[in-house]
Structures are given as C-alpha cells and as structure tokens.
Design a protein around this motif. Structure first.
Motif, PDB file in Angstrom:
ATOM      1  N   THR A 185      -7.485   5.357  -3.328  1.00 51.69           N
ATOM      2  CA  THR A 185      -7.391   5.866  -4.688  1.00 51.69           C
ATOM      3  C   THR A 185      -6.835   4.782  -5.591  1.00 51.69           C
ATOM      4  OG1 THR A 185      -5.146   6.728  -4.353  1.00 51.69           O
ATOM      5  CG2 THR A 185      -6.982   8.204  -3.822  1.00 51.69           C
ATOM      6  N   ALA A 186      -6.950   4.990  -6.893  1.00 58.51           N
ATOM      7  CA  ALA A 186      -6.389   4.043  -7.854  1.00 58.51           C
ATOM      8  C   ALA A 186      -4.869   4.093  -7.767  1.00 58.51           C
ATOM      9  CB  ALA A 186      -6.863   4.382  -9.259  1.00 58.51           C
ATOM     10  N   PRO A 187      -4.196   2.953  -7.907  1.00 55.62           N
ATOM     11  CA  PRO A 187      -2.731   2.956  -7.825  1.00 55.62           C
ATOM     12  C   PRO A 187      -2.107   3.737  -8.972  1.00 55.62           C
ATOM     13  CG  PRO A 187      -3.519   0.826  -8.561  1.00 55.62           C
ATOM     14  CD  PRO A 187      -4.728   1.615  -8.160  1.00 55.62           C
ATOM     15  N   GLN A 188      -0.992   4.394  -8.655  1.00 53.54           N
ATOM     16  CA  GLN A 188      -0.235   5.071  -9.687  1.00 53.54           C
ATOM     17  C   GLN A 188       0.556   4.032 -10.481  1.00 53.54           C
ATOM     18  OE1 GLN A 188       2.144   7.966  -7.670  1.00 53.54           O
ATOM     19  NE2 GLN A 188       0.383   9.101  -6.893  1.00 53.54           N
ATOM     20  N   ALA A 189       1.098   4.453 -11.609  1.00 52.74           N
ATOM     21  CA  ALA A 189       1.902   3.551 -12.415  1.00 52.74           C
ATOM     22  C   ALA A 189       3.047   3.019 -11.580  1.00 52.74           C
ATOM     23  CB  ALA A 189       2.424   4.273 -13.652  1.00 52.74           C
TER      24      ALA A 189
ATOM     25  N   VAL B  59       0.850  -1.191   0.000  1.00 56.79           N
ATOM     26  CA  VAL B  59       0.000   0.000   0.000  1.00 56.79           C
ATOM     27  C   VAL B  59       0.886   1.242   0.000  1.00 56.79           C
ATOM     28  CG1 VAL B  59      -1.900   1.199   1.136  1.00 56.79           C
ATOM     29  CG2 VAL B  59      -1.686  -1.293   1.355  1.00 56.79           C
ATOM     30  N   GLU B  60       0.559   2.175  -0.868  1.00 55.30           N
ATOM     31  CA  GLU B  60       1.274   3.455  -0.934  1.00 55.30           C
ATOM     32  C   GLU B  60       0.425   4.513  -0.243  1.00 55.30           C
ATOM     33  OE1 GLU B  60       4.558   5.631  -3.201  1.00 55.30           O
ATOM     34  OE2 GLU B  60       3.574   3.957  -4.199  1.00 55.30           O
ATOM     35  N   PHE B  61       1.022   5.206   0.731  1.00 57.53           N
ATOM     36  CA  PHE B  61       0.309   6.221   1.508  1.00 57.53           C
ATOM     37  C   PHE B  61       0.837   7.614   1.168  1.00 57.53           C
ATOM     38  CE2 PHE B  61      -0.071   2.401   4.113  1.00 57.53           C
ATOM     39  CZ  PHE B  61      -1.415   2.411   4.472  1.00 57.53           C
TER      40      PHE B  61
END
Length: 398
Positions: free
Chosen positions: A388-392, A20-22
């Motif tokens: 949110t949708a994941p970034q590239a 997970v990216e925060f």
C-alpha cells in the motif's frame, strides 16, 4: 510494526535498505515502504571484497576484517535509514554472501559476512541476521529466499489454470512460480553477474554495468560461444537448486573463450552474455507457460534483456513488480523486512516446496539491541501480502 531490511546482493555493489511498515489485515498483511535507499560500498572495501571471492583464495584474517568492515558499513546504512524514517522495531541484515557451498544439487553451507553486533550497537535496535542457514540445515537450498515474498504477493493472481511467476534479475536470476501446484522456486543462472564482470574488466562503462543494454545492443551474438555456455550442467539440474558467483564469475567466461580458442570484440561478448541471460530464463519457464511474469532487480533496467525475455515468452505478459506496489529496486530489502516480521511472530520464513527443505523453519539469529528482547506470541501465517502507499511519516509514530 516497522522493520528495516538491509541487503547486499550478488552484484556486491553496496547496501540496499528499506523501512517497511506492516499491518495485519484479516488473514493477510499490508505493507508500505516508508523509505528506500542504496549506499554503495566504499571503493576500497568493494575491491577487497571482490579480491576475496572465489575463485581467488583468501585468509581467515581477511575474512575477519571484511566481517567487521562490512558490518560497520551496514551499521552506517542503518543509521542513515533510521535518521530518514524514524525509529524502527527491528532491523534485518542479510549481510554479504561470500560463499555458497554447493555440491551437485545439495547445498552444504553458506557464509554471509557483516557482523550484526555493529548494527545493534550503532542503533540500539535488535537485529535479525544469518537468515539462510536454518533452511539449509533442514535440507533446503537456503535460496531463493525471494520465494517467500513472491508466494505472498502473487497470491490469487493465477487464473485460468496457468501459473504466474516472479523473476528477479540480480547478479543471479531466480524465479518463483505460483499456480495450482505448490509454489516452486529456484536459481536459474547468471543474470547480470557475467555481463557486469566483463564490463568492469574491460572498462566499458564507468558504472560497471551495461546501462540500459546499450553495449549489448551494439554487438552481435556469437552463437558458438552461446552454445558452449548453454552446455553448463547446472541448467540441467532439477529444481529446487541454487547457485552463485562461486560458479558464474569472470574466470568462467575466460575458460569458455579459451576452450573455443578465440576472443571476441567487447560489444559482441556482452551481447552473447546478455543472450545467455535471456535464453536461460526462457528455457526455464517455457514449459511452465506462465500467464504473467513480473520482474524485479537491476536487470529490469536493461532493455535488451527485458525485450528479449518478452519475445522469448510471447505467451506471457511481462511486466515489473512495480505493478503490485513493490518497486523493482526495493524488492530484496523489503523481502528482508518481511522475513523479519515472520521470524518475530514465530512463523516460518520459507516454503519447503520452494527451497527443498524438510519443513518450514523460523529464520535467523537475533542480536538484542539496547533493551531485552520481548517477542509476541506466535500468530497465523499470512495468506497474502498487499503493498500500500505509505502513510504520512511522523517521528513520534516510529
């Protein structure tokens, strides 16, 4: 910050993972799931684990070996997730609960196995583990930790004076209710635990669970057995409260059948246990009259359970956490990552009104990775979590 959450829940099937990216956003957090996966335990390891769980007896030797073997399994899952998503800044491992010590309404202790050192050694990444005990030491239940993510992701959804709720249907069902009052949360009772135990014992499905509720749909509810099961004293305890497979296990079903002096056909027994899940959820929430109930966990795939809850709580809109961008099968692993973000930033990982603790506590024990630990200065606790949708995905970004 990129965090890998790892957890094996009360179904003891294997290890769920989520990278997970925060990103802080004003007074809240935005998070995106970069990758999510599930790795089943090797059959022999799962069998050893199940044989060591209450009400069976075990030895310190077996516990020590399981602690190592499960830690190594978690390490393998971590390596695989990082290979897929790229490097992470922190790993949070819940491990595998083997005992949750409850006396009456009070939790005395808890034990999760799966040594974090194996994960840190395999990945070179710091690991946060043992995330329940600090809340228990502060007088809390150490559960349901899902209330941490539920409170943030449901923020702002309660309108018109009616609360909203998030329900997780794993081995045990737990719920968080958010509204005008302080968030409340508790373990309701068995969700899939008893159903799965019977399906496995009787060999009713190769996967070990009632896929889509097909078995339950083919059976008839035995009202006498259902009434006997609903007489369980746990259901009458006030919240906050927590429970587990120390209470709700296969022998619990056998004992209820013996008290009634009968046995049931396979489908009828599964139908009755499924009705128990539905009734306990409905009874727990009916008086609170939630406007909305968002469900996660393996139970969302059981149509009999989901349809039964929707009928029993006709005044609530029943949906899935997927509506909020949080996949029903991802939630617990994302929860672990969130707890990691909070602990890393010096913030409590629980809400006292949800767990019953004397105050919020920073959760977990940190095991360093290949480098010395460098924690940031504490920051304000986020007021909401928005998925949110994941970034590239890029390896360089990590």
């Amino acid at each position: 910050m990129r965090i890998l959450g790892l957890i094996s829940g009360t179904s003891h099937d294997g290890i769920d993972s989520a990278v997970v990216e925060f990103h802080p956003n004003e007074d809240g957090l935005e998070a995106s799931v970069v990758t999510h996966g599930s790795a089943p335990y090797a059959a022999g390891l799962r069998d050893r684990l199940v044989q060591a769980l209450p009400p069976r007896s075990t030895t310190f030797e077996e516990v020590a070996q399981l602690d190592t073997l499960i830690g190594q399994a978690f390490a393998e899952a971590a390596v695989a997730a990082i290979a897929d998503a790229g490097p992470v800044d922190l790993i949070v491992s819940h491990g595998q609960t083997v005992y949750h010590w409850v006396e009456g309404a009070r939790v005395m202790g808890t034990l999760q196995v799966g040594q974090a050192g194996w994960i840190a050694e395999a990945t070179g990444t710091p690991v946060l583990s043992d995330v329940r005990i600090r809340d228990i030491a502060a007088g809390g239940q150490g559960a349901p930790l899902a209330s941490t993510i539920d409170e943030l992701i449901l923020a702002g959804r309660a309108t018109g004076g009616r609360p909203v709720a998030a329900l997780n249907l794993g081995g045990i069902s737990n719920v968080t209710v958010v509204g005008a009052d302080l968030p409340r949360a508790w373990d309701i009772g068995p969700a899939n635990a008893l159903i799965d135990a019977v399906v496995r014992e009787r060999g009713l499905h190769a996967a070990g669970y009632d896929e889509s509720g097909v078995i339950a749909a083919s059976g008839r509810v035995d009202e006498a057995l259902l009434a006997a099961l609903l007489d369980e004293p746990y259901y009458r305890l006030p919240a906050p409260k927590s429970t587990g497979k120390e209470l709700f296990h296969l022998d619990y079903v056998h004992a209820a059948l013996e008290r009634l002096g009968r046995d049931l056909a396979d489908a009828d027994l599964v139908a009755t246990l499924t009705a128990l899940t539905i009734r306990t959820v409905a009874d727990a929430l009916a008086s609170l009259d939630p406007a909305e109930l968002l469900v996660s966990g393996g139970g969302v795939h059981n149509r009999v359970v989901m349809d039964g809850i929707a009928r029993a709580l006709a005044g609530a809109r029943v949906g899935r956490t997927d509506e909020l961008g949080l996949g029903a099968d991802e939630k617990e692993a994302v929860l672990m990552a969130l707890i990691g973000w909070l602990s890393w930033h010096g913030l409590p990982g629980t809400t006292p009104s949800a767990t019953g603790a004397g105050g919020g506590r920073i959760l977990g024990t940190l095991t360093p990775g290949a480098e010395p630990l460098r924690l940031p200065e504490p920051c304000p606790r986020p007021a909401f979590l928005r998925m949110t949708a994941p970034q590239a995905r890029t390896r360089e970004h990590g």
